[in-house]
Design a protein around this motif. Structure first.
Motif: not given
Length: 252
Positions: A118, A124, A129-130, A173-174, A199, A205
């Protein structure tokens, strides 16, 4: 690598990872009376030889004994194999037969595994946002890159010796399509972004639908609300007027 045999001044470049084996090919078959010699370094130290006429062949430990038990000769072609190669084995190799062929061998340190972490102190799950960073340590002559699927997202390269290298990435996002890759010109090593602690996944999300889509949804919701109020107002008013007329007629 280009074929340079037949050119006495040309050099064939060979890149190899530390700990691997490499074979320097003579690209020919020895004749019954051929004599070959393999030499290494600026001092042309003899490290291996074959005499087809006498049937003899030998390898040496090389300067400082660096090649001890790591050289193998092919008796049919005269090719030389160096096993468990180290960075000190980098240099110029020559095979001398009726002609001289040269190989410039460069041994690279093994690539470190890229580490994704991170780049933000925020939680998160509460961030819009990540923010991430991919890092490698003690590297030189490498390129560090972020990929989204097969598409290059961003990259940075370095030629300095033994430094740390990092590359940031900001995403919504992931979605398991991102990966960080550290690479030499001839090989690479990658780490996929799949850590949900760094994330939130796109399915979890809310903001991942994007700002534009979120605004559209809000506008639609507002319009539906206004339309409902309008319908109720226009529905209630006629009823109220009808009740007033009936009440007035009864009074008369």
């Amino acid at each position: 690598m280009a074929d340079v045999f037949g050119d006495l001044e040309a050099v064939k470049s060979v890149s190899v990872m530390e700990g691997d084996s490499v074979t320097l090919n003579s690209d020919t078959e020895l004749q019954t009376d051929d004599v070959i010699q393999w030499r290494f370094g600026s001092k042309n130290t003899l490290i291996a030889s074959i005499n087809k006429g006498t049937g003899s062949f030998s390898t040496s430990h090389g300067p400082d004994g660096r090649f001890r038990d790591r050289l193998k000769l092919d008796k049919m072609t005269g090719s030389l194999t160096i096993t468990n190669i180290t960075t000190t084995d980098s240099g110029l190799y020559q095979i001398r037969t009726k002609m001289i062929y040269r190989f410039s061998v460069t041994v690279y340190a093994r690539l470190p595994v890229p580490v994704i972490s991170s780049n933000s102190s925020q939680n998160p799950s509460s961030s819009s946002s990540c923010s991430l960073v991919c890092s490698v340590v003690n590297v030189s002559d490498v390129t560090l890159s972020w990929y989204k699927g097969n598409s290059l997202w961003s990259s940075i390269n370095v030629s300095d010796l033994s430094i740390s290298l990092s590359l940031p990435l900001d995403i919504e996002c992931l979605d398991d399509s991102y990966s960080c890759v550290v690479a030499y010109s001839f090989t690479n090593l990658s780490t996929h972004l799949n850590n949900t602690q760094l994330c939130p996944t796109c399915s979890e999300c809310v903001h991942c639908c994007g700002v534009a889509e979120a605004v559209i949804r809000l506008v639609i919701s507002a319009l539906v609300g206004v339309a409902t109020v309008v319908v109720l107002v226009y529905d209630i008013r006629p009823r109220k007027e009808e009740q007033q007329r009936r009440s007035s007629s009864h009074t008369d």
